[in-house]
Write an enzyme that holds these catalytic residues in place. Structure first.
Site, PDB file in Angstrom:
ATOM      1  N   ASP A  27     -25.322  10.377  45.316  1.00 10.74           N
ATOM      2  CA  ASP A  27     -26.178   9.994  44.073  1.00 10.74           C
ATOM      3  C   ASP A  27     -26.349   8.485  44.253  1.00 10.74           C
ATOM      4  OD1 ASP A  27     -27.135   9.416  41.651  1.00 10.74           O
ATOM      5  OD2 ASP A  27     -25.412  10.184  40.169  1.00 10.74           O
ATOM      6  N   ASP A  74     -32.645   6.383  41.400  1.00  9.13           N
ATOM      7  CA  ASP A  74     -31.667   7.445  41.222  1.00  9.13           C
ATOM      8  C   ASP A  74     -31.563   8.615  42.385  1.00  9.13           C
ATOM      9  OD1 ASP A  74     -29.300   7.968  39.609  1.00  9.13           O
ATOM     10  OD2 ASP A  74     -30.797   8.479  38.233  1.00  9.13           O
TER      11      ASP A  74
END
Ligand SMILES: *[C@@H]1O[C@H](CO)[C@@H](O)[C@H](O)[C@H]1NC(C)=O
Ligand SMILES: *[C@@H]1O[C@H](CO)[C@@H](O)[C@H](O)[C@H]1NC(C)=O
Length: 458
Positions: free
Chosen positions: A295, A100
């Site tokens: 992201d 992440d």
């Protein structure tokens, strides 16, 4: 972890054994005895541990050198999450975690966590001889829910080359339902320490600080299975390269763009410079009014209400989905051709990535992959918060590189071996957009609610 008290007591014991006379008081060190580098490394490690800095595998005697390694990625549930395997503890316990770039904490489910999915591996702290509880506890908030637990430090490793001896992580004891699914045990945050709720140095920054990375960067190639009706829950997800890039996965130059935002890096941020839909420019906010978090932990693309509405207004027949988390629908037969402009260059998103599949059994209305991030309440511009969250929908179409020094993000076209940029690899080329319509409507409906609950990990 080699703790400080242990280091000292071993030293005293060896002095006692070595001593030729018994006159040396046990509390005093023999002045002639020199400490080797390992000793000072262990002292430094103990001190860092005490103040919650991560400790690292010391680069002594050439045992650890700067290196680069390609770590296999897992694609879960048709492009929903991209996972990697990390090991925590001694002996190592293996976990699949979301990779992440939109957050900075490492956490995994603790074995005492009743609200964590039973399908995922959980950390058994009593089975690790090196774990150390810091005494701290915290809650980490994501767009899709919260996770609470205790802060620990232990040996964390990834791939065959990378080890941090005392990595701060959260052992999650309470989890909001829906935050994890399947075999996912937690999240490995790959953004900067400034936004870490545990305040620990992120794993990748510990490796960087210890000189373990051959280059101050990491890179992603992530795969596309969302358009493949045959796709299983778990598929090959691509390659996460730590400490460099993998030249077989991109073609041409990597275009590096300086990070936007404040001088203290937080998220991986770029200013969005423009959007086109069906070949036409859409008048969205740009530049520092359109900070975009790049992201890998987010499935879709989220943006400001007004701009997302304008984008969908450019697709004939689209409308806002009722009872959804800011999603839009459009006629399945429409190919949505969209580009995002970063640094003056427009990067195309495959129409397959823009289409999440039909939302009902008729199969004529499909859900789109760009949603309203703020649902009416705009995030204040200029506060350093991202206005856009740019997830896998976009990142499947490029090779992306995250460089710490100077803080910058690079994009390159995918090589043919990696599927190529601007087109969808695999089945689409032969069978066209109809593969989407072949998807089971029930599955797509499930995917829609599932994606809506999981769409962001910022
Ligand atoms: C680069 O990626 C290719 C394709 O996935 C892979 O086979 C190879 O092992 C990778 N190289 C490195 C050094 O990781
Ligand atoms: C999308 O782009 C493709 C390839 O350039 C083109 O053939 C198609 O007509 C475009 N569709 C729309 C709706 O603009």
């Amino acid at each position: 972890m080699f703790s400080l008290p242990l280091a000292i007591s071993l030293l005293v014991l060896s002095e006692l054994v070595d001593a030729e006379t018994i006159h040396i008081p046990l509390t005093r060190r023999a002045p002639t005895r020199a400490h080797d580098l390992d000793y000072y490394n262990s002292v430094a490690a103990g001190l860092r541990g005490k103040y919650n800095y991560g400790t690292v595998e010391p680069g002594v005697s050439g045992r650890r050198r700067a290196t680069v390694d390609g770590i296999p990625v897992i694609n879960q549930d048709g492009d929903t999450s991209y996972l990697g395997t990390i090991n925590i503890g001694t002996p190592p316990q293996a976990f699949e975690v979301v990779l992440d770039t939109g957050s900075s904490d490492l956490w995994v489910a603790d074995s005492s966590c009743a609200s964590c999915p039973s399908t995922a591996a959980a950390f058994i702290s009593s089975s690790s001889s090196t774990v150390r509880a810091t005494g701290g506890a915290t809650t980490i908030s994501y767009g899709s829910g919260n996770v609470a637990g205790t802060i620990n430090q232990d040996v964390v490793s990834m791939g065959s080359n990378f080890t941090v001896r005392s990595q701060t992580f959260l052992a999650a004891t309470r989890l909001q339902s829906g935050l994890l699914t399947g075999e996912v045990s937690g999240i490995l945050g790959l953004a900067f320490q400034a936004i870490a709720s545990t305040r620990g140095t992120p794993f990748w920054q510990n490796l960087l600080n210890a000189g373990q990375l051959a280059a101050p960067e990491f890179a992603f190639w992530i795969t596309r299975f969302g358009n493949d009706p045959e796709a299983k829950d778990i598929e090959d997800g691509g390659v996460f390269t730590l400490g460099g890039t993998n030249a077989t996965l991109f073609s041409g130059e990597i275009e590096f763009l300086d990070m936007a935002g404040s001088s203290t890096p937080s998220y991986w941020l770029l200013p969005l410079q423009g959007v086109t839909v069906q070949g036409q420019s859409v008048s969205v906010a740009t530049g520092n009014n359109a900070l975009s978090a790049i992201d890998t932990g987010t499935t879709l693309i989220g943006g400001p209400s007004a701009d997302v509405a304008k984008i969908w207004a450019s697709v004939p027949g689209s409308s806002r989905a009722s009872n959804s988390q800011g999603l839009y629908t459009f006629p399945c037969k429409t190919q949505v051709n969209m580009t995002l402009n970063f640094g003056g260059r427009s990067w195309a998103i495959s129409p397959d990535d823009m289409n999440l599949g039909p939302i009902n059994s008729a199969g004529v209305t499909c859900a789109g992959a760009i949603f309203d991030l703020n649902m009416g309440s705009n995030i204040p511009v200029g506060s350093g918060n991202p206005s856009w969250v740019v997830g896998a929908t976009f990142l499947k179409n490029v090779y992306s590189v995250y460089r710490a020094d100077p803080p910058s993000i690079g994009f390159a076209e995918l090589s043919t071996a990696a599927g190529g940029s601007g087109t969808a690899p695999g089945t689409r080329a032969e069978s066209g957009a109809s593969t989407l319509h072949a998807q089971s409507a029930t599955l797509a409906l499930f995917a829609l609610s599932f994606i809506a609950s999981l769409y962001m990990f910022v």
